[in-house]
Every structure is written in C-alpha cells, then in structure tokens.
Design a protein around this motif. Structure first.
Motif, short mmCIF file in Angstrom:
data_model
loop_
_atom_site.label_atom_id
_atom_site.label_comp_id
_atom_site.label_asym_id
_atom_site.label_seq_id
_atom_site.Cartn_x
_atom_site.Cartn_y
_atom_site.Cartn_z
N LEU A 201 0.85 -1.19 0.00
CA LEU A 201 0.00 0.00 0.00
C LEU A 201 0.88 1.24 0.00
O LEU A 201 1.75 1.39 0.87
CB LEU A 201 -0.90 0.02 1.25
CG LEU A 201 -1.76 -1.22 1.51
CD1 LEU A 201 -2.51 -1.06 2.82
CD2 LEU A 201 -2.72 -1.46 0.35
N GLY A 202 0.66 2.13 -0.95
CA GLY A 202 1.43 3.36 -1.03
C GLY A 202 0.52 4.57 -1.04
O GLY A 202 -0.22 4.78 -2.00
N GLU A 203 0.55 5.35 0.04
CA GLU A 203 -0.30 6.52 0.18
C GLU A 203 0.37 7.51 1.14
O GLU A 203 1.33 7.13 1.84
CB GLU A 203 -1.68 6.13 0.76
CG GLU A 203 -2.48 5.17 -0.11
CD GLU A 203 -3.72 4.66 0.60
OE1 GLU A 203 -3.86 4.92 1.81
OE2 GLU A 203 -4.55 4.00 -0.06
N PRO A 204 -0.09 8.74 1.21
CA PRO A 204 0.39 9.63 2.27
C PRO A 204 0.17 9.00 3.64
O PRO A 204 -0.79 8.24 3.84
CB PRO A 204 -0.45 10.89 2.08
CG PRO A 204 -0.85 10.86 0.64
CD PRO A 204 -1.05 9.41 0.32
N LEU A 205 1.03 9.32 4.58
CA LEU A 205 0.97 8.66 5.88
C LEU A 205 -0.39 8.80 6.56
O LEU A 205 -0.86 7.86 7.21
CB LEU A 205 2.07 9.22 6.78
CG LEU A 205 3.49 8.75 6.47
CD1 LEU A 205 4.51 9.52 7.30
CD2 LEU A 205 3.63 7.25 6.70
N ALA A 206 -1.02 9.95 6.43
CA ALA A 206 -2.33 10.13 7.06
C ALA A 206 -3.34 9.12 6.52
O ALA A 206 -4.13 8.54 7.28
CB ALA A 206 -2.83 11.56 6.83
N GLU A 207 -3.32 8.88 5.22
CA GLU A 207 -4.24 7.92 4.61
C GLU A 207 -3.85 6.48 4.94
O GLU A 207 -4.72 5.62 5.12
CB GLU A 207 -4.29 8.13 3.10
CG GLU A 207 -4.84 9.50 2.70
CD GLU A 207 -4.79 9.73 1.20
OE1 GLU A 207 -4.84 8.74 0.45
OE2 GLU A 207 -4.69 10.90 0.80
N LEU A 208 -2.55 6.23 5.04
CA LEU A 208 -2.11 4.89 5.42
C LEU A 208 -2.59 4.52 6.82
O LEU A 208 -3.02 3.39 7.07
CB LEU A 208 -0.59 4.79 5.35
CG LEU A 208 0.04 4.46 4.00
CD1 LEU A 208 1.56 4.45 4.13
CD2 LEU A 208 -0.44 3.11 3.47
N VAL A 209 -2.50 5.47 7.74
CA VAL A 209 -2.96 5.22 9.11
C VAL A 209 -4.44 4.84 9.10
O VAL A 209 -4.86 3.87 9.74
CB VAL A 209 -2.71 6.44 10.01
CG1 VAL A 209 -3.40 6.26 11.36
CG2 VAL A 209 -1.22 6.65 10.21
N GLU A 210 -5.25 5.62 8.38
CA GLU A 210 -6.68 5.34 8.33
C GLU A 210 -6.96 3.99 7.69
O GLU A 210 -7.80 3.22 8.18
CB GLU A 210 -7.39 6.45 7.54
CG GLU A 210 -7.38 7.81 8.23
CD GLU A 210 -8.13 8.85 7.42
OE1 GLU A 210 -8.76 8.48 6.40
OE2 GLU A 210 -8.11 10.03 7.81
N ARG A 211 -6.26 3.68 6.62
CA ARG A 211 -6.52 2.43 5.90
C ARG A 211 -6.15 1.20 6.72
O ARG A 211 -6.91 0.24 6.81
CB ARG A 211 -5.77 2.43 4.58
CG ARG A 211 -6.11 1.26 3.68
CD ARG A 211 -5.68 1.53 2.27
NE ARG A 211 -5.95 0.42 1.39
CZ ARG A 211 -5.69 0.40 0.10
NH1 ARG A 211 -5.15 1.47 -0.47
NH2 ARG A 211 -5.97 -0.65 -0.65
N VAL A 212 -4.97 1.24 7.34
CA VAL A 212 -4.53 0.09 8.13
C VAL A 212 -5.36 -0.03 9.41
O VAL A 212 -5.72 -1.14 9.82
CB VAL A 212 -3.03 0.21 8.46
CG1 VAL A 212 -2.59 -0.91 9.40
CG2 VAL A 212 -2.20 0.17 7.18
N THR A 213 -5.70 1.09 10.02
CA THR A 213 -6.50 1.06 11.24
C THR A 213 -7.88 0.48 10.98
O THR A 213 -8.42 -0.26 11.82
CB THR A 213 -6.62 2.47 11.83
OG1 THR A 213 -5.31 2.98 12.12
CG2 THR A 213 -7.43 2.46 13.11
N SER A 214 -8.45 0.79 9.84
CA SER A 214 -9.83 0.38 9.55
C SER A 214 -9.94 -1.04 8.99
O SER A 214 -11.04 -1.56 8.86
CB SER A 214 -10.48 1.36 8.56
OG SER A 214 -9.79 1.32 7.30
N ASP A 215 -8.82 -1.67 8.65
CA ASP A 215 -8.84 -3.00 8.04
C ASP A 215 -8.00 -3.97 8.86
O ASP A 215 -6.78 -3.97 8.77
CB ASP A 215 -8.30 -2.92 6.61
CG ASP A 215 -8.43 -4.24 5.86
OD1 ASP A 215 -8.81 -5.25 6.49
OD2 ASP A 215 -8.16 -4.26 4.64
N PRO A 216 -8.63 -4.82 9.69
CA PRO A 216 -7.89 -5.77 10.52
C PRO A 216 -6.97 -6.68 9.72
O PRO A 216 -5.93 -7.11 10.23
CB PRO A 216 -8.99 -6.57 11.22
CG PRO A 216 -10.18 -5.66 11.22
CD PRO A 216 -10.09 -4.90 9.92
#
Length: 275
Positions: A201-216
């Motif tokens: 997954l390659g995204e800005p850090l803010a979006e990476l945090v949201e994506r990983v946090t929301s997907d177990p």
C-alpha cells in the motif's frame, strides 16, 4: 558453488516467504557444509527437509550467540565449513549472526556471502520511492516516547527510510510517523512479501494510518514500512514547527500544542494541527 571449501563461514540467504526463492547455489552450499547454524532449528528444519538437505543443524540465536560463537569458530579453525542462516531472508539484517561473523573474521577465517532474499530490499524495489539513497532502521523502539524520539531524529533525513515492524505495533508506529513526519509525507506498507496475502500500500501517511487502522487484515503478518525522505519542497520552518509540535503534543492538547509551536517557530498553526 565451485570446489567444496573447508574452514569457511558461508552466510546464506533463505526465502522470506515463497520457498522457491532460494537459489541453486544456496541449496548446494547448505548440502555441502559440515553444519548449519540456524536462528531456530525447529523453524528451519521443514525447509531443509523440503530441499532434501540432511546437513546437521545447530542453534545460533540472540540468547545463546555469545556462547555458541566460540564453539563454531573452533569448528571453523579445525577445517569444518559452516553455513549461517536466519529464520528468513539474509542473516544479520535484524537477525543474529553479527558476533559470529566478526569473530570468524578476527580469527582469519574466510566469510563468504550466498546472496538472496531480503525483505527490506524487496520492499524498496516495489515501493515507488527514491531508491538511490536509503537508510535501514530495523525495528523502532517498542515504547511510544522512545519511538517518537527516534523518529524526530530522522525527520530531516532526505533518504528513503526503511523500517521493520510487528503486527501488534504497526498501527502505533504508523500513527507516530504521521504525527512526526506529517500526514502528507509519502509512505508504503509492504505486508507478507512473497506470501499468499502479500499487499503493498502506497499513500500519504495520514491515509495509510486510516486504511490500516480500519482494516484488521492489514494488521496481520510481517511488515516493512517505508517513508519518503524529507523533500526539498518541505519548508524548513514547517518541519521545525512539526518537530516542536510533536514534543509539546506529548504533554498538551493538540490545539494548544499547535498554537505554542506556531508561536515558537513561526510555522502556520493550521498546518501543524492538521499535519
């Protein structure tokens, strides 16, 4: 491998996931040495059986490395050949083996690499981040205060940053990276490389945090995290403001920390608060 050589320490890379990634040279080396020093013999034995390698295994891990090194060096000095492997990938890269290689070299014993898989390099090769200059940081400190302190030291580094992280700390580490480096800094999370559930997954850090946090599912497995180095477009004043904000944020509410950091450094308060 050419003619069999005795008295040599072979540092052999093994697969990080997909077992077909081991090289023919690595297999031949492992078959021909006198003994294989493995990080965890229980973990490595199934791979050896699959490859039809019957060479004896001995343990060399972080808890016995100091004691085991002397015995292995003696075997090397007696003319035996030894292969060093880790549980996965290239030995010594966040794995045991440094003391053995140093002791062998100091004893005048030849140390020869048998290259292969390395999770950090595999992740860098597909990250899409600058790869001409990078720094491997291994695992960050487990406690948040120490982890943030180390990240603050790296905030101004222009090189691509590479980290290893465990599943139970990946969200915390990504969150700290976002807070210290800024949410717009490009990042990549490479998970379970070469395995069935591989994702990059390659995204800005803010979006990476949201994506990983929301997907177990994105919190399971083994991780390599890469972060772009500080680019020329990042303003010195803003970078300093973020550094001060991160320190103040540990003791103060975000809004007050941003206000004080802006007053101290002159950086825009809104950019600090939203970063």
């Amino acid at each position: 491998m050419t003619a069999h050589q005795t008295g040599c320490l072979w540092v052999v890379a093994t697969p990080i996931g997909h077992r077909d990634d081991i090289s023919a040279r690595a297999i031949e080396t492992l078959r021909n040495v006198s003994v294989i020093a493995a990080e965890d013999t229980r973990h490595s034995r199934p791979l050896m059986l699959q490859l039809n390698i019957s060479t004896p295994l001995i343990a060399l891990h972080e808890h016995n490395e100091r004691e085991a090194v002397a015995a292995i060096v003696r075997r090397l000095q007696d003319g035996e050949s030894v292969a060093l492997i880790s549980d996965a990938g290239t030995p010594l890269v966040s794995d045991p083996g440094f003391r053995l290689v140093r002791a062998a070299r100091e004893a005048g014993i030849r140390c020869a690499p048998v290259p292969g898989a390395c999770a950090a390099i595999a992740a860098l090769s597909v990250a899409g981040l600058p790869s001409d200059r990078f720094v491997f940081e291994g695992f960050l400190p487990p406690k948040s205060a120490a982890r943030r302190s180390r990240l603050q030291e790296l905030a101004g580094d222009a090189r691509t940053l590479i980290f290893y992280e465990s599943s139970h700390r990946v969200v915390e580490s990504l969150t700290d990276m976002r807070d210290v480096f800024g949410g717009e800094r490009p990042g990549v999370v490479a998970r379970e490389l070469t395995k069935m559930f591989e994702t990059v997954l390659g995204e800005p850090l803010a979006e990476l945090v949201e994506r990983v946090t929301s997907d177990p599912n994105q919190q399971r497995g083994e991780f390599v995290i890469l972060v772009a180095g500080r680019g020329e477009h990042e303003d010195d004043q803003l970078a300093e403001g973020r550094r001060v904000f991160t320190i103040l944020r540990q003791e103060l509410p975000a809004a007050k920390a941003a206000k004080l950091a802006a007053a101290i450094t002159g950086a825009p308060r809104k950019a600090l608060y939203e970063g």
